[in-house]
Design a protein around this motif. Structure first.
Motif, short mmCIF file in Angstrom:
data_model
loop_
_atom_site.label_atom_id
_atom_site.label_comp_id
_atom_site.label_asym_id
_atom_site.label_seq_id
_atom_site.Cartn_x
_atom_site.Cartn_y
_atom_site.Cartn_z
N HIS A 139 -4.70 4.61 -3.08
CA HIS A 139 -4.06 4.64 -4.39
C HIS A 139 -4.23 3.29 -5.07
CE1 HIS A 139 -2.18 8.55 -4.07
NE2 HIS A 139 -1.77 8.25 -2.84
N GLU A 140 -4.19 3.31 -6.39
CA GLU A 140 -4.32 2.07 -7.16
C GLU A 140 -3.03 1.27 -7.11
OE1 GLU A 140 -4.79 0.69 -11.79
OE2 GLU A 140 -5.38 2.72 -11.24
N LYS A 141 -1.88 1.98 -7.16
CA LYS A 141 -0.59 1.31 -7.20
C LYS A 141 0.45 2.14 -6.47
CE LYS A 141 0.69 3.19 -11.71
NZ LYS A 141 -0.33 4.19 -11.84
N VAL A 142 1.57 1.47 -6.14
CA VAL A 142 2.69 2.16 -5.51
C VAL A 142 3.98 1.53 -6.04
CG1 VAL A 142 2.66 0.63 -3.47
CG2 VAL A 142 3.67 2.89 -3.30
N ASP A 143 4.98 2.37 -6.27
CA ASP A 143 6.28 1.90 -6.76
C ASP A 143 7.29 1.96 -5.63
OD1 ASP A 143 5.24 1.57 -9.26
OD2 ASP A 143 6.06 3.43 -10.08
N VAL A 144 8.06 0.87 -5.49
CA VAL A 144 9.13 0.81 -4.49
C VAL A 144 10.39 0.32 -5.18
CG1 VAL A 144 7.59 0.42 -2.53
CG2 VAL A 144 8.48 -1.52 -3.77
N PRO A 145 11.57 0.79 -4.74
CA PRO A 145 12.82 0.30 -5.33
C PRO A 145 12.94 -1.21 -5.13
CG PRO A 145 13.21 2.24 -3.99
CD PRO A 145 11.79 1.84 -3.76
N ALA A 146 13.48 -1.89 -6.13
CA ALA A 146 13.52 -3.35 -6.12
C ALA A 146 14.76 -3.89 -5.41
CB ALA A 146 13.48 -3.88 -7.55
N MET A 202 9.66 0.32 2.41
CA MET A 202 8.70 -0.28 1.49
C MET A 202 7.35 -0.51 2.18
SD MET A 202 8.65 -3.99 -0.40
CE MET A 202 8.15 -4.89 1.05
N LEU A 203 7.37 -1.04 3.40
CA LEU A 203 6.13 -1.30 4.13
C LEU A 203 5.38 0.00 4.41
CD1 LEU A 203 7.37 -4.04 6.61
CD2 LEU A 203 6.14 -4.36 4.47
N THR A 204 6.11 1.06 4.72
CA THR A 204 5.47 2.36 4.98
C THR A 204 4.84 2.90 3.71
OG1 THR A 204 7.03 2.82 6.75
CG2 THR A 204 5.89 4.70 5.79
N LYS A 205 5.51 2.76 2.57
CA LYS A 205 4.93 3.23 1.31
C LYS A 205 3.65 2.47 0.98
CE LYS A 205 9.07 4.99 -0.92
NZ LYS A 205 9.95 4.93 -2.09
N VAL A 206 3.65 1.16 1.20
CA VAL A 206 2.45 0.35 0.93
C VAL A 206 1.33 0.75 1.89
CG1 VAL A 206 1.51 -1.99 1.01
CG2 VAL A 206 3.71 -1.58 -0.09
N ARG A 207 1.65 0.90 3.16
CA ARG A 207 0.65 1.28 4.17
C ARG A 207 0.04 2.64 3.84
NH1 ARG A 207 3.76 2.37 8.22
NH2 ARG A 207 4.29 0.20 8.60
N ASN A 208 0.88 3.62 3.51
CA ASN A 208 0.39 4.97 3.19
C ASN A 208 -0.44 4.99 1.91
OD1 ASN A 208 1.62 5.98 5.46
ND2 ASN A 208 3.40 6.78 4.38
N ALA A 209 -0.01 4.24 0.91
CA ALA A 209 -0.76 4.19 -0.35
C ALA A 209 -2.12 3.53 -0.14
CB ALA A 209 0.04 3.45 -1.41
N ALA A 210 -2.18 2.50 0.71
CA ALA A 210 -3.45 1.83 0.99
C ALA A 210 -4.40 2.76 1.75
CB ALA A 210 -3.20 0.55 1.79
#
Length: 132
Positions: free
Chosen positions: A22-29, A10-18
């Motif tokens: 990107h405006e938004k990123v989806d991660v499994p809950a 999740m942290l990697t997806k947020v870091r890469n999207a930032a």
């Protein structure tokens, strides 16, 4: 595909999207991820978040925050504890991130919280990640 460390994913997806602006990123809950995202919201690192159901899977949609120069508010995001090496800290020894300008997220017996709040409650725990 199973992920061995879903929090790091999740942290990697947020870091890469930032970094890609990107405006938004989806991660499994999950409950832990939701608590971490709530802390990111209250500390001002993201605009907002919401739970969505995407193709039958529960996801957290995270809306990223940028400043006036279109630079990400998140300058760094680092996982501290890993499945192979858990890192614990007492409340007196909680690390300061970038001389107090960053935030450490800690999983305590009182729930997931920031390092400052854990120190105020005098509880230590597992260091999940640091953000600045």
């Amino acid at each position: 595909m199973s992920v061995s460390d879903p929090i790091a994913d999740m942290l990697t997806k947020v870091r890469n999207a930032a970094m890609a602006r990107h405006e938004k990123v989806d991660v499994p809950a999950s409950k832990l991820k939701l608590e971490i995202v709530k802390i990111l919201k209250t500390e001002g690192y993201i605009k907002n978040f919401k739970k969505v159901n995407q193709d039958g899977l529960n996801c957290i949609r995270i809306f990223l925050k940028y400043d006036e120069a279109n630079q990400s508010v998140i300058h760094g995001l680092k996982k501290v504890s890993t499945p192979g090496r858990r890192v614990y800290s007492g409340y007196k020894d909680l690390p300061r991130v970038h001389n107090g300008y960053g935030t450490v997220i800690v999983s305590t017996s009182h729930g997931v919280t920031t390092g400052k709040k854990a120190a105020e409650k005098m509880v230590g725990g597992e260091l999940i990640c640091t953000i600045w």
